[in-house]
Design a protein around this motif. Structure first.
Motif, PDB file in Angstrom:
ATOM      1  N   GLU A  57       0.822  -1.209   0.000  1.00 33.89           N
ATOM      2  CA  GLU A  57       0.000   0.000   0.000  1.00 33.89           C
ATOM      3  C   GLU A  57       0.856   1.259   0.000  1.00 33.89           C
ATOM      4  OE1 GLU A  57      -2.967  -0.091   3.015  1.00 33.89           O
ATOM      5  OE2 GLU A  57      -4.066  -1.762   2.096  1.00 33.89           O
ATOM      6  N   TYR A  60       1.682   1.621  -3.562  1.00 32.64           N
ATOM      7  CA  TYR A  60       0.527   2.158  -4.278  1.00 32.64           C
ATOM      8  C   TYR A  60       0.437   3.671  -4.106  1.00 32.64           C
ATOM      9  CZ  TYR A  60      -1.215  -2.717  -4.237  1.00 32.64           C
ATOM     10  OH  TYR A  60      -1.360  -4.064  -4.383  1.00 32.64           O
ATOM     11  N   ASP A 115      -6.646   6.573  -3.745  1.00 32.14           N
ATOM     12  CA  ASP A 115      -6.325   5.772  -2.558  1.00 32.14           C
ATOM     13  C   ASP A 115      -7.503   5.573  -1.605  1.00 32.14           C
ATOM     14  OD1 ASP A 115      -6.484   8.185  -1.122  1.00 32.14           O
ATOM     15  OD2 ASP A 115      -4.340   8.532  -1.244  1.00 32.14           O
ATOM     16  N   LEU A 121      -6.964   1.955   0.414  1.00 29.18           N
ATOM     17  CA  LEU A 121      -5.835   1.590   1.268  1.00 29.18           C
ATOM     18  C   LEU A 121      -6.335   1.483   2.707  1.00 29.18           C
ATOM     19  CD1 LEU A 121      -3.053   3.881  -0.252  1.00 29.18           C
ATOM     20  CD2 LEU A 121      -3.876   1.649  -1.017  1.00 29.18           C
ATOM     21  N   HIS A 240      -4.216  -6.170  -7.577  1.00 32.66           N
ATOM     22  CA  HIS A 240      -4.492  -6.197  -6.143  1.00 32.66           C
ATOM     23  C   HIS A 240      -5.644  -7.141  -5.817  1.00 32.66           C
ATOM     24  CE1 HIS A 240      -8.068  -3.587  -6.419  1.00 32.66           C
ATOM     25  NE2 HIS A 240      -8.254  -3.806  -5.139  1.00 32.66           N
TER      26      HIS A 240
END
Length: 285
Positions: A57, A60, A115, A121, A240
């Motif tokens: 994460e 990301y 996000d 996340l 993911h």
């Protein structure tokens, strides 16, 4: 090259799919690095998974923050390039400096969308999110240094100035303290290995794109870097799900293996019938 030809080039099959597959392959390698690190650093399935997803994460968020900033710069560049006449051109010429600030605000909103909605996340707290976004700013400075000193392109000096102002404003506000700044920098330094992985990822994509003429050198380096980020973001969205499925399966299998074996229950013996006295023996008695 017109706008239509420009778009057609970047979304021509099968080049578009092959570039996406390369991004997915490189992302799988990144996952492998994170898993090996988590597996060697921690013991226990839950701790390994937590560290793996924490690293993933943070990666990301690094890509999301960098891609959002590069995105508004690419949009600014493309408008400057393709809008050369008409009423919008006059409006753009008069207010483009102010519109650049609007684009910067849009990039912040885009980062939040990526996000919180696009790939939510779940494992990063506020301090971790702030530190990785600071690392993302360092990531962008490295890219700007490449454009300025290695690629030797001076067309983006205004972007760099705006971005540095944004970065300074990230810390210099009325209630900030030097101690807070140092603490945030310490947290950001811990993310440097992730930043190096991200830069390597980006460099391989750019190298492949330029060598295959998929990324056009004369179309602006900032646009090409944006397209690379766009492919990485799409790869993250696809991959993911696969990672979640794999670790859900892994957790179930680990839970089954960790359960103690149950001893088979003994079958109850059949109840014995009460012994009836022998009537003949009683008569003899």
């Amino acid at each position: 090259m017109s706008y239509a030809e420009y778009a057609k080039h970047y979304f021509t099959m099968p080049d578009c799919i092959l570039f996406l597959l390369l991004a997915m392959l490189l992302l799988a390698v990144v996952y492998g690095i994170f898993f090996v690190f988590a597996n060697k650093t921690f013991e226990g399935e839950l701790k390994i998974q937590h560290e793996f997803f924490s690293l993933s994460e943070r990666f990301y968020e690094l890509i999301f923050s960098g891609g959002s900033i590069i995105g508004f710069m690419a949009a600014y560049y493309l408008i400057n390039r393709f809008v050369t006449s008409g009423s919008f051109y006059e409006f753009w010429s008069d207010y483009k400096d102010y519109l650049l600030l609007v684009f910067m605000i849009i990039s912040i909103l885009l980062n939040t969308f990526l996000d919180h909605v696009f790939v939510k996340l779940k494992r990063l707290d506020k301090s971790e999110m702030a530190s990785i976004r600071l690392t993302g700013m360092i990531y962008m400075i490295v890219i700007f240094c490449y454009i300025k000193f290695i690629y030797e392109d001076n067309n983006y000096d205004m972007f760099i100035t705006y971005f540095l102002t944004l970065m300074i404003g990230r810390f210099v506000y009325f209630d900030a303290s030097f101690k807070d700044f140092i603490e945030c920098m310490k947290q950001a330094i811990k993310n440097i290995p992730i930043m190096l992985i991200g830069l390597t990822f980006l460099g391989i994509l750019c190298l492949r794109g330029y060598s295959s003429d998929y990324l056009l050198k004369h179309n602006g380096v900032i646009t090409n870097i944006f397209f690379c980020h766009l492919y990485i973001i799409v790869a993250i969205f696809i991959m993911h799900f696969a990672v979640d499925i794999y670790f859900n399966y892994r957790s179930k299998r680990h839970a089954e293996e960790s359960q103690p074996e149950r001893k088979p229950k003994r079958k109850p013996r059949p109840a014995q019938r009460p012994h009836k006295p022998d009537i003949q023996n009683l008569e003899d008695f």
